[in-house]
Design an enzyme around this catalytic site. Structure first.
Site, PDB file in Angstrom:
ATOM      1  N   LYS A   1      31.110  45.569  34.628  1.00  0.00           N
ATOM      2  CA  LYS A   1      32.876  44.967  33.773  1.00  0.00           C
ATOM      3  C   LYS A   1      32.195  44.287  32.443  1.00  0.00           C
ATOM      4  CE  LYS A   1      35.535  41.673  34.483  1.00  0.00           C
ATOM      5  NZ  LYS A   1      35.605  41.022  33.376  1.00  0.00           N
TER       6      LYS A   1
ATOM      7  N   ASP B   1      36.819  45.069  29.339  1.00  0.00           N
ATOM      8  CA  ASP B   1      37.376  44.232  29.918  1.00  0.00           C
ATOM      9  C   ASP B   1      38.145  43.370  28.887  1.00  0.00           C
ATOM     10  OD1 ASP B   1      39.633  42.691  31.114  1.00  0.00           O
ATOM     11  OD2 ASP B   1      38.301  41.836  32.344  1.00  0.00           O
TER      12      ASP B   1
ATOM     13  N   LYS C   1      41.518  42.886  27.428  1.00  0.00           N
ATOM     14  CA  LYS C   1      42.964  42.847  27.684  1.00  0.00           C
ATOM     15  C   LYS C   1      44.016  42.366  26.488  1.00  0.00           C
ATOM     16  CE  LYS C   1      42.003  39.062  31.914  1.00  0.00           C
ATOM     17  NZ  LYS C   1      40.712  39.817  31.425  1.00  0.00           N
TER      18      LYS C   1
ATOM     19  N   ILE D   1      50.575  43.494  18.510  1.00  0.00           N
ATOM     20  CA  ILE D   1      51.310  44.339  18.269  1.00  0.00           C
ATOM     21  C   ILE D   1      51.009  45.396  18.920  1.00  0.00           C
ATOM     22  CG2 ILE D   1      52.732  42.952  16.342  1.00  0.00           C
ATOM     23  CD1 ILE D   1      50.731  44.316  14.292  1.00  0.00           C
ATOM     24  N   PRO D   2      52.040  46.017  19.122  1.00  0.00           N
ATOM     25  CA  PRO D   2      51.653  47.687  19.216  1.00  0.00           C
ATOM     26  C   PRO D   2      51.140  48.843  18.568  1.00  0.00           C
ATOM     27  CG  PRO D   2      54.286  46.983  19.683  1.00  0.00           C
ATOM     28  CD  PRO D   2      53.442  46.150  18.812  1.00  0.00           C
TER      29      PRO D   2
ATOM     30  N   THR E   1      45.131  35.713  37.506  1.00  0.00           N
ATOM     31  CA  THR E   1      44.597  34.899  38.767  1.00  0.00           C
ATOM     32  C   THR E   1      44.433  33.783  38.488  1.00  0.00           C
ATOM     33  OG1 THR E   1      42.461  35.428  38.683  1.00  0.00           O
ATOM     34  CG2 THR E   1      44.272  37.205  40.476  1.00  0.00           C
TER      35      THR E   1
ATOM     36  N   ARG F   1      36.438  35.937  46.482  1.00  0.00           N
ATOM     37  CA  ARG F   1      35.401  35.433  47.050  1.00  0.00           C
ATOM     38  C   ARG F   1      34.925  35.546  48.655  1.00  0.00           C
ATOM     39  NH1 ARG F   1      35.050  35.146  42.096  1.00  0.00           N
ATOM     40  NH2 ARG F   1      35.805  32.697  40.548  1.00  0.00           N
TER      41      ARG F   1
ATOM     42  N   GLN G   1      39.881  29.377  39.438  1.00  0.00           N
ATOM     43  CA  GLN G   1      40.214  31.409  39.993  1.00  0.00           C
ATOM     44  C   GLN G   1      41.484  30.372  41.337  1.00  0.00           C
ATOM     45  OE1 GLN G   1      40.943  33.639  38.807  1.00  0.00           O
ATOM     46  NE2 GLN G   1      38.377  34.796  38.554  1.00  0.00           N
TER      47      GLN G   1
END
Length: 239
Positions: A35, A63, A65, A69-70, A119, A184, A195
């Site tokens: 990742k 990753d 995220k 705006i669209p 999380t 974990r 987390q």
């Protein structure tokens, strides 16, 4: 056939090329996917994806995220998909119309994963953010709502806690890919951890997770490859 190691996503949450690639070399053949998050992608750029791909046959999870705006999210996803990662993440918070716009424009094999509830969030933080009591007190309900929006929009999967994955799979079906962070192993749990909603690898897989993101327990081990093997054995026992 998917092997136990293929469930493991190792996050390269590292600031430099040399540090990241040292773990890629150590863990090739022991994890299924690497990742690349914001820190490494911003510091090294898309070239790091090429280096990881050239180092072996592990997949790449970008990753980012994405959250804007669209039209900006759609363009950013299209730019990311040109590098052919297996997965790219997008936040659900802009709603189904934005997610559908990305899904309808997807030109290739990059799978869209929608972020449900991070999380690191717990009830207190959700209350601080102004969420309705129904969702702040029942995080599972919030995760399910966002997962449903993601599926209806055409996303391939979601990122969700191991506490919610079983319910989501039961409600929305096994074809929806579920990636679970906050993993974990029991031998690695410490008191202070950012987390909040953690589960073990075996619990996550038993609950329906298709992939588990495991960073610090492997990265901080004396021998990361051996730690990854132990995690794969735990997943194998669950399977």
């Amino acid at each position: 056939m998917k092997e136990p190691k293929d469930y493991i996503i190792f996050p390269l949450d590292l600031p430099t090329y040399n540090e990241a690639m040292s773990y890629v070399e150590l863990l090739q053949g022991h994890v299924g996917i690497f990742k690349v998050g914001l820190e490494l992608f911003i510091s090294q750029g898309p070239g790091i994806l090429t280096s990881i791909r050239n180092a072996g046959d592990s997949g790449i999870f970008l990753d980012l995220k994405l959250h804007d705006i669209p039209v900006t999210v759609k363009r950013a996803f299209l730019a990311a998909s040109q590098h052919a990662p297996e997965f790219v993440t997008i936040h659900c918070d802009e709603g189904g119309e934005s997610l559908k716009s990305v899904a309808d424009s997807n030109p290739g094999n990059t799978k869209i994963l929608a972020i449900t509830v991070l999380t690191s969030l717990d009830k207190r933080k959700l209350r601080e953010l102004g969420y309705d009591e129904h969702f702040s007190e029942d995080i599972s309900a919030l995760a399910l709502l966002k997962a449903r929006i993601a599926k209806e929009a055409g996303c391939h999967g979601i990122v969700c806690s191991g506490h919610e994955v079983g319910m989501i799979k039961k409600e929305l079906g096994n074809e929806l890919i579920a990636v679970t962070p906050g993993i974990r192993p029991e031998w690695s749990v410490v008191n202070q951890d950012d987390q909040k909603r953690i589960v073990t690898p075996s619990e996550a897989v038993l609950n329906g997770s298709d992939y588990v993101v495991i960073g610090r327990p492997i990265r901080d081990a004396k021998n990361p490859a051996d730690a990854a093997k132990i995690v794969a054995e735990e997943i194998a026992s669950a399977l």
